[in-house]
Design an enzyme around this catalytic site. Structure first.
Site, PDB file in Angstrom:
ATOM      1  N   HIS A 307       0.854  -1.188   0.000  1.00  0.00           N
ATOM      2  CA  HIS A 307       0.000   0.000   0.000  1.00  0.00           C
ATOM      3  C   HIS A 307       0.885   1.231   0.000  1.00  0.00           C
ATOM      4  CE1 HIS A 307      -3.199   2.776   1.149  1.00  0.00           C
ATOM      5  NE2 HIS A 307      -4.024   1.828   0.749  1.00  0.00           N
ATOM      6  N   ASP A 364      -8.018  -5.334   0.207  1.00  0.00           N
ATOM      7  CA  ASP A 364      -8.508  -6.230  -0.835  1.00  0.00           C
ATOM      8  C   ASP A 364      -8.108  -7.686  -0.625  1.00  0.00           C
ATOM      9  OD1 ASP A 364      -9.789  -4.261  -2.431  1.00  0.00           O
ATOM     10  OD2 ASP A 364      -7.809  -3.523  -2.956  1.00  0.00           O
TER      11      ASP A 364
END
Ligand code: ACO
Length: 428
Positions: A307, A364
């Site tokens: 991320h 996710d």
């Protein structure tokens, strides 16, 4: 005395104010840099660029903190509903009982699509991607409400409450309609008395013979999924919404652009990519070990990992990992993909490649397994993300529409050819 930062270029020093956020974040205010020095800053991917001041969401990616309007995501996930969180994100405070009832009723009352709107769906090929349909249809929905889409900020803001409730409601109706269209199934009218998630699943899965009623576990898991996606500060799609809004575009046009930005596999499309990756690992007979090796050599990318902001566990992934386990247990499903995901996670968190780069599971990584358990088809996963993210897009649009934001217009460093001249076609 207020803090300043000095930038020295070519022997000249320039002093700029340092801005502090309420959580102690610091930024050098370089708005006058170019006028003073002729230089701009270069920051590919905007990793060091604050594009706005915002009151909505705070993330500390180093330690894995996410708060909406100051409230930790863990508390919201444990005690609030998606609609309550949506209200909080948009309006800045938790709704009172009265506000909650009013907001829920406004959302429920906006679920139906006008009859003359349905034929738009016939214009798409039956295999159209639901994200393309969603983006187009959100903009088209705005065409039925010229009073909300004037592109005059004052007028658009006069109708903001209706527009916000309408979009939170219709995004789920459009999503369900695009799914039914792709399956060649007739549309199902909403049930105005049903809670948000129940109504959505009813529009997705009811048949002529039987109304779909989710189990409490399924309804809870879907509500949690939407809640955990409600906002995430200046990510790719939200920045897009703000960018479009900064030019004065209305809320419908701005969120429609947000849907397009969300579609890509490095952003909202990752939830689809994760399940496809887990499935292909499973089909190849690997337990994930070979895949980890491939990810380290660049042959593969471990989707759902890494991320830009989190250099620690994404707190949403922690909550979703537990929820995936819970929903599968409640359904009595034994999904081998969950075992592979757990193995990948463990292997990656112990592997130097991932540790050194601070790559952890993101939102996710587990969310697709929940959607799969609920029976949402893989092609619809990113649409589910869009339904959840709608409150965040709306809240960010509102900040732009009510703030003093200038049009967003970055500069560039030109690296193309110089001193070229036009050559007539016969001489080329
Ligand atoms: N698998 C393997 N290696 C990775 C991964 C990954 N998932 N993510 C990053 N890396 C490596 C990069 O190759 C790079 O290695 P290097 O230093 O040897 O070149 C290093 O880690 C830094 O990665 P960047 O790509 O520079 O990180 P960036 O901040 O630009 O990208 C992103 C972040 C796009 C999320 C990236 O981690 C990624 O592609 N992850 C997989 C896709 C994904 O899950 N996206 C969803 C993000 S959450 C969301 O948007 C909802």
């Amino acid at each position: 005395m207020s803090e300043t930062a000095t930038i020295t270029i070519d022997g000249n020093s320039y002093e700029y104010p340092v801005i502090s956020g309420t959580e102690g974040e610091k930024a050098i205010d370089v708005r006058k840099l170019r006028a003073d020095s002729g230089y701009i800053t270069y920051d590919d991917g905007y990793g060091n660029t604050g594009s706005c001041l915002s009151d909505i969401t705070f993330i500390n990616g180093e330690v894995g903190i996410l708060r909406h309007r100051g409230i930790p995501i863990e508390e919201l996930a444990g005690q609030a509903s998606f609609l309550g969180t949506a209200f909080l994100v948009i309006y800045g405070h938790l709704p009172s009982q009265e506000e909650y009832v009013h907001f829920s009723q406004q959302v429920a009352g906006n679920a139906a699509m006008p009859d003359d709107f349905r034929h738009h769906f016939n214009g798409f090929p039956s295999d159209a991607h639901p994200m393309a349909v969603l983006s187009a249809m959100l903009n088209a929905a705005g065409c039925c409400h010229s009073e909300m889409t004037s592109n005059d900020r004052e007028q658009d803001m006069e109708h903001f409450d209706q527009a916000a409730a309408l979009l939170i409601s219709k995004v789920r109706t459009i999503a369900a309609m695009s799914y039914r269209m792709s399956q060649g199934l007739p549309f199902v009218a909403p049930r105005l008395d049903a809670p948000y998630v129940d109504d959505f699943l009813h529009m997705m899965f009811s048949t002529e013979e039987k109304d779909y009623e989710p189990t409490p576990e399924i309804a809870k898991a879907m509500d949690l999924f939407f809640l955990l996606h409600a906002d995430h500060e200046q990510n790719c799609s939200t920045s897009t919404v703000r960018m479009v809004a900064s030019g004065g575009a209305n809320l419908f046009a701005s969120v429609s652009a947000g849907v397009s930005a969300l579609w890509g596999p490095l952003h909202g499309g990752a939830n689809t990519a994760v399940v496809k990756m887990l499935q292909s690992i499973h089909d190849s007979g690997d337990d994930g070990s070979q895949f980890i090796e491939d990810a380290k050599t660049g042959k593969a990318r471990l989707m759902g990992f890494g991320h830009r902001v989190y250099k620690n566990y994404d707190p949403r992934a922690k909550i979703l990992g537990g929820a995936a386990e819970e929903i599968l247990n409640s359904l009595g499903h034994d999904d081998p993909l969950l075992d592979i995901a757990r193995h990948l996670e463990k292997a990656a968190l112990e592997d130097e490649y991932f540790v050194k780069r601070k790559l952890y599971p993101n939102v996710d990584f587990y969310s697709g397994l929940i959607l799969k358990a609920v029976g949402i088809p893989v092609e619809m996963f990113t649409v589910m993300f869009a339904i959840g993210r709608m409150p965040g897009w709306i809240a960010n649009w509102r900040e732009i529409a009510t703030g003093s934001s200038r049009i967003h217009r970055p500069r560039q460093v030109y690296t193309g050819k110089v001193d070229q001249h036009f050559v007539p076609v016969e001489e080329r």
